[in-house]
Design a protein around this motif. Structure first.
Motif, PDB file in Angstrom:
ATOM      1  N   ASN A 123       0.827  -1.209   0.000  1.00 18.71           N
ATOM      2  CA  ASN A 123       0.000   0.000   0.000  1.00 18.71           C
ATOM      3  C   ASN A 123       0.859   1.257   0.000  1.00 18.71           C
ATOM      4  OD1 ASN A 123      -2.335  -1.544   0.054  1.00 18.71           O
ATOM      5  ND2 ASN A 123      -2.499  -1.502   2.280  1.00 18.71           N
TER       6      ASN A 123
ATOM      7  N   GLN B 106       0.751   3.933  -2.990  1.00 21.23           N
ATOM      8  CA  GLN B 106       0.430   5.340  -2.762  1.00 21.23           C
ATOM      9  C   GLN B 106       1.559   6.249  -3.243  1.00 21.23           C
ATOM     10  OE1 GLN B 106      -1.044   7.088   1.266  1.00 21.23           O
ATOM     11  NE2 GLN B 106      -2.696   6.931  -0.241  1.00 21.23           N
TER      12      GLN B 106
ATOM     13  N   TRP C  55      -9.556   0.126  -5.278  1.00 23.82           N
ATOM     14  CA  TRP C  55      -8.602   0.228  -4.165  1.00 23.82           C
ATOM     15  C   TRP C  55      -7.366   1.022  -4.567  1.00 23.82           C
ATOM     16  CZ3 TRP C  55      -7.998   0.351   0.730  1.00 23.82           C
ATOM     17  CH2 TRP C  55      -6.751   0.134   1.318  1.00 23.82           C
TER      18      TRP C  55
ATOM     19  N   LEU D  82      -6.091   4.754  -3.245  1.00 22.43           N
ATOM     20  CA  LEU D  82      -4.782   5.063  -2.662  1.00 22.43           C
ATOM     21  C   LEU D  82      -4.093   6.206  -3.390  1.00 22.43           C
ATOM     22  CD1 LEU D  82      -3.310   1.533  -1.857  1.00 22.43           C
ATOM     23  CD2 LEU D  82      -4.067   3.275  -0.239  1.00 22.43           C
TER      24      LEU D  82
ATOM     25  N   ILE E  71      -3.498   6.700   3.558  1.00 22.16           N
ATOM     26  CA  ILE E  71      -3.520   5.269   3.856  1.00 22.16           C
ATOM     27  C   ILE E  71      -4.422   4.963   5.048  1.00 22.16           C
ATOM     28  CG2 ILE E  71      -2.113   3.363   4.737  1.00 22.16           C
ATOM     29  CD1 ILE E  71       0.134   4.239   2.978  1.00 22.16           C
TER      30      ILE E  71
ATOM     31  N   ASN F 246      -0.536  -0.003   8.683  1.00 22.39           N
ATOM     32  CA  ASN F 246      -0.711   0.958   7.595  1.00 22.39           C
ATOM     33  C   ASN F 246      -0.686   2.395   8.099  1.00 22.39           C
ATOM     34  OD1 ASN F 246      -1.563  -0.247   4.694  1.00 22.39           O
ATOM     35  ND2 ASN F 246      -2.188  -1.653   6.307  1.00 22.39           N
TER      36      ASN F 246
END
Length: 302
Positions: free
Chosen positions: A35, A39, A98, A102, A107, A261
């Motif tokens: 993630n 991002q 998803w 991002l 996050i 996260n």
């Protein structure tokens, strides 16, 4: 696709419960890193979200190819091709939403909202699988969605429609889970996995064409490759965990993805969540554990 040899050896010396917990923590850490890279690539390097999704899952497929080749032909036999296609379509939409989320949403907010997925599953199980709608289930679903509303904060000036992307991803991944549950009556786990891996790539490729599919060079290419490798490792770790330990026992370790996260988001981007995030997240987590407890009791034989 397997985990590194030393780690595999360590897991082999532990009991099933500890091994499963360790694998869930590893998977959660890997997904938090994925993630973070997603991002960074979409926000900072302006990589189109559809391109990011395509390369991430295409590279994951390449790393999983030996297993796919070994299981593929045998697993391709099916009497539910249409359900396979619908399931893959739901998974693709979830992935695209998803990754797109991002690209615009911190996050901490995205990961908190994706945790609404179990409540969509519960709601869908009642509507489409004819499972009983008990008072306990409705109470958990209502509390979970109330927590999601606090995190969304549609009444605030900072609200944007991009925040709905993770919610949409949670809903479509819940649909994927419902279809998986329905299809396990007639389909093998190998069939479900092979069809998902093989069909994700061409659909993601088609969606990425408009913005271009060239991976680029330098840091961008390294991020795409790393995200794909970590995705394959994380998926393997989760599958291995559920194969050796009880799902109810593993659930709390899966929820570690929230602090992981949030922590990575603070360190990398300075995304410090407001107090409302913790209130909403506690409501979602509390409702999730309550629902899990009720479902575990229902599943136990009298």
């Amino acid at each position: 696709m397997t985990l590194p040899t030393r780690l595999t050896g360590l897991i082999a010396t532990m009991g099933p419960a500890r091994s499963g917990a360790l694998l869930m923590v590893i998977a959660g850490t890997l997904f938090a890193l994925i993630n973070l890279m997603t991002q960074y690539a979409t926000m900072m390097l302006a990589v189109p979200s559809a391109r990011m999704a395509f390369w991430q899952y295409f590279i994951a497929l390449l790393f999983s190819l030996p297993w796919v080749i070994r299981e593929g032909l045998r697993a391709m036999k099916t009497n539910s091709l249409m359900l396979h296609l619908i399931r893959v379509a739901a998974a693709v939409i979830g992935v695209q939403l998803w990754v797109a989320g991002l690209a615009h949403v911190p996050i901490w907010q995205a990961i908190a909202l994706i945790m609404l997925s179990p409540f969509f599953v519960t709601l869908g199980a009642n509507l489409f699988l004819d499972e009983a709608a008990t008072l306990e289930r409705w109470l958990a679903v209502t509390t979970g969605f109330a927590g999601g509303m606090i995190i969304l904060a549609p009444w605030s000036e900072s609200f944007s429609l991009y925040v709905l992307y993770p919610v949409g991803a949670a809903a479509f991944w819940a649909l994927t889970s419902l279809l998986t549950k329905r299809m396990t009556r007639t389909e093998s786990p190998e069939s479900l996995t092979v069809y998902l891996l093989l069909l994700l790539t061409p659909v993601n490729f088609g969606l990425a064409l408009e913005g271009g599919v060239a991976p680029g060079g330098g840091v961008t290419a390294l991020i795409l490759i790393a995200a794909g490798l970590l995705t394959a490792l994380a998926q393997y770790a989760i599958a291995k965990a559920y194969a050796i330990a009880d799902a109810a026992y593993l659930q709390p370790f899966d929820h570690l993805k929230l602090p992981l996260n949030v922590g990575f988001g603070v360190l990398a981007f300075g995304f410090v969540p407001p107090g409302s995030m913790w209130i909403g997240s506690l409501m979602i987590l509390g409702a999730s554990f309550y629902l899990l407890r009720q479902e575990s009791r229902t599943a136990q034989p009298a």
